[in-house]
Scaffold this motif. Structure first.
Motif, short mmCIF file in Angstrom:
data_model
loop_
_atom_site.label_atom_id
_atom_site.label_comp_id
_atom_site.label_asym_id
_atom_site.label_seq_id
_atom_site.Cartn_x
_atom_site.Cartn_y
_atom_site.Cartn_z
N LEU A 163 114.08 92.71 -13.41
CA LEU A 163 114.30 91.47 -12.66
C LEU A 163 115.66 90.87 -13.01
O LEU A 163 116.47 90.58 -12.13
CB LEU A 163 113.18 90.47 -12.96
N PHE A 164 115.94 90.73 -14.30
CA PHE A 164 117.20 90.13 -14.74
C PHE A 164 118.39 91.05 -14.47
O PHE A 164 119.50 90.58 -14.24
CB PHE A 164 117.14 89.76 -16.22
N ARG A 165 118.18 92.35 -14.47
CA ARG A 165 119.27 93.30 -14.25
C ARG A 165 119.65 93.39 -12.77
O ARG A 165 120.83 93.50 -12.43
CB ARG A 165 118.87 94.68 -14.75
N SER A 166 118.67 93.31 -11.89
CA SER A 166 118.96 93.63 -10.50
C SER A 166 118.97 92.45 -9.54
O SER A 166 119.38 92.60 -8.40
CB SER A 166 117.96 94.68 -10.00
N MET A 167 118.51 91.28 -9.97
CA MET A 167 118.50 90.12 -9.07
C MET A 167 119.58 89.12 -9.51
O MET A 167 119.67 88.79 -10.69
CB MET A 167 117.13 89.44 -9.08
N PRO A 168 120.39 88.64 -8.58
CA PRO A 168 121.44 87.69 -8.95
C PRO A 168 120.86 86.33 -9.33
O PRO A 168 119.94 85.82 -8.69
CB PRO A 168 122.30 87.58 -7.70
N TYR A 189 114.27 82.05 -2.87
CA TYR A 189 114.54 81.91 -4.30
C TYR A 189 113.27 82.13 -5.12
O TYR A 189 112.16 81.95 -4.63
CB TYR A 189 115.06 80.50 -4.61
N LEU A 190 113.48 82.48 -6.38
CA LEU A 190 112.41 82.55 -7.37
C LEU A 190 112.88 81.74 -8.56
O LEU A 190 114.01 81.91 -9.03
CB LEU A 190 112.16 84.00 -7.81
N ILE A 191 112.03 80.85 -9.06
CA ILE A 191 112.33 80.13 -10.28
C ILE A 191 111.34 80.60 -11.33
O ILE A 191 110.15 80.73 -11.06
CB ILE A 191 112.30 78.60 -10.10
N ILE A 192 111.85 80.90 -12.51
CA ILE A 192 111.01 81.44 -13.57
C ILE A 192 111.37 80.75 -14.88
O ILE A 192 112.53 80.44 -15.14
CB ILE A 192 111.15 82.98 -13.64
N GLU A 226 99.66 84.81 -7.76
CA GLU A 226 98.40 84.90 -8.50
C GLU A 226 98.62 85.55 -9.85
O GLU A 226 99.32 86.55 -9.97
CB GLU A 226 97.42 85.79 -7.72
N ARG A 227 97.98 85.00 -10.87
CA ARG A 227 98.15 85.48 -12.24
C ARG A 227 97.87 86.98 -12.38
O ARG A 227 98.59 87.69 -13.06
CB ARG A 227 97.24 84.69 -13.17
N SER A 228 96.83 87.47 -11.73
CA SER A 228 96.45 88.87 -11.89
C SER A 228 97.47 89.84 -11.28
O SER A 228 97.48 91.01 -11.62
CB SER A 228 95.08 89.12 -11.25
N ARG A 229 98.36 89.34 -10.41
CA ARG A 229 99.35 90.21 -9.77
C ARG A 229 100.79 89.85 -10.10
O ARG A 229 101.71 90.42 -9.53
CB ARG A 229 99.19 90.12 -8.25
N GLY A 253 112.08 94.86 -5.43
CA GLY A 253 111.81 95.26 -4.06
C GLY A 253 110.78 94.37 -3.39
O GLY A 253 110.92 93.99 -2.23
N ARG A 254 109.75 94.02 -4.12
CA ARG A 254 108.72 93.13 -3.57
C ARG A 254 109.26 91.72 -3.38
O ARG A 254 108.92 91.05 -2.41
CB ARG A 254 107.51 93.11 -4.48
N LEU A 255 110.09 91.27 -4.30
CA LEU A 255 110.67 89.94 -4.16
C LEU A 255 111.55 89.86 -2.92
O LEU A 255 111.48 88.89 -2.16
CB LEU A 255 111.46 89.55 -5.40
N ARG A 256 112.37 90.88 -2.70
CA ARG A 256 113.23 90.88 -1.52
C ARG A 256 112.42 90.92 -0.23
O ARG A 256 112.81 90.34 0.77
CB ARG A 256 114.20 92.05 -1.58
N ALA A 257 111.30 91.61 -0.25
CA ALA A 257 110.45 91.73 0.94
C ALA A 257 109.53 90.53 1.14
O ALA A 257 108.86 90.43 2.16
CB ALA A 257 109.62 93.01 0.85
#
Length: 88
Positions: free
Chosen positions: A51-56, A23-26, A3-6, A14-18
């Protein structure tokens, strides 16, 4: 889909891993507004940098002739399952 607001809060590593997703595409059309435009706040920039520093990055796709207007963004695919980069 986030959602755009979040969206910024949900892009924290941490939230992405949980999230349970693999995968995430951006798109660069999304994240460059935070990294290049001074009208967007510092917190947004910090989240994108983290995000770019800590996610492969599993893959990145760029158009041969670069972005033009709203066409040909760079697409970055992050591997949310990998433990190669741990949150610091």
């Amino acid at each position: 889909y986030i959602e755009r607001s979040r969206i910024l809060e949900e892009l924290r590593p941490g939230r992405l891993r949980a999230s349970g997703y693999d995968y995430l595409i951006i798109s660069s059309l999304f994240y460059t507004r935070y990294t290049k435009d001074p009208n967007f706040g510092v917190p947004g920039r910090a989240i994108i940098r983290e995000l770019f520093r800590s996610m492969p990055i599993a893959a990145e796709f760029s158009a041969q002739h670069g972005t033009y207007g709203f066409h040909n963004p760079t697409l970055t695919l992050f591997d949310l399952r990998s433990k190669a980069h741990e949150e610091r």
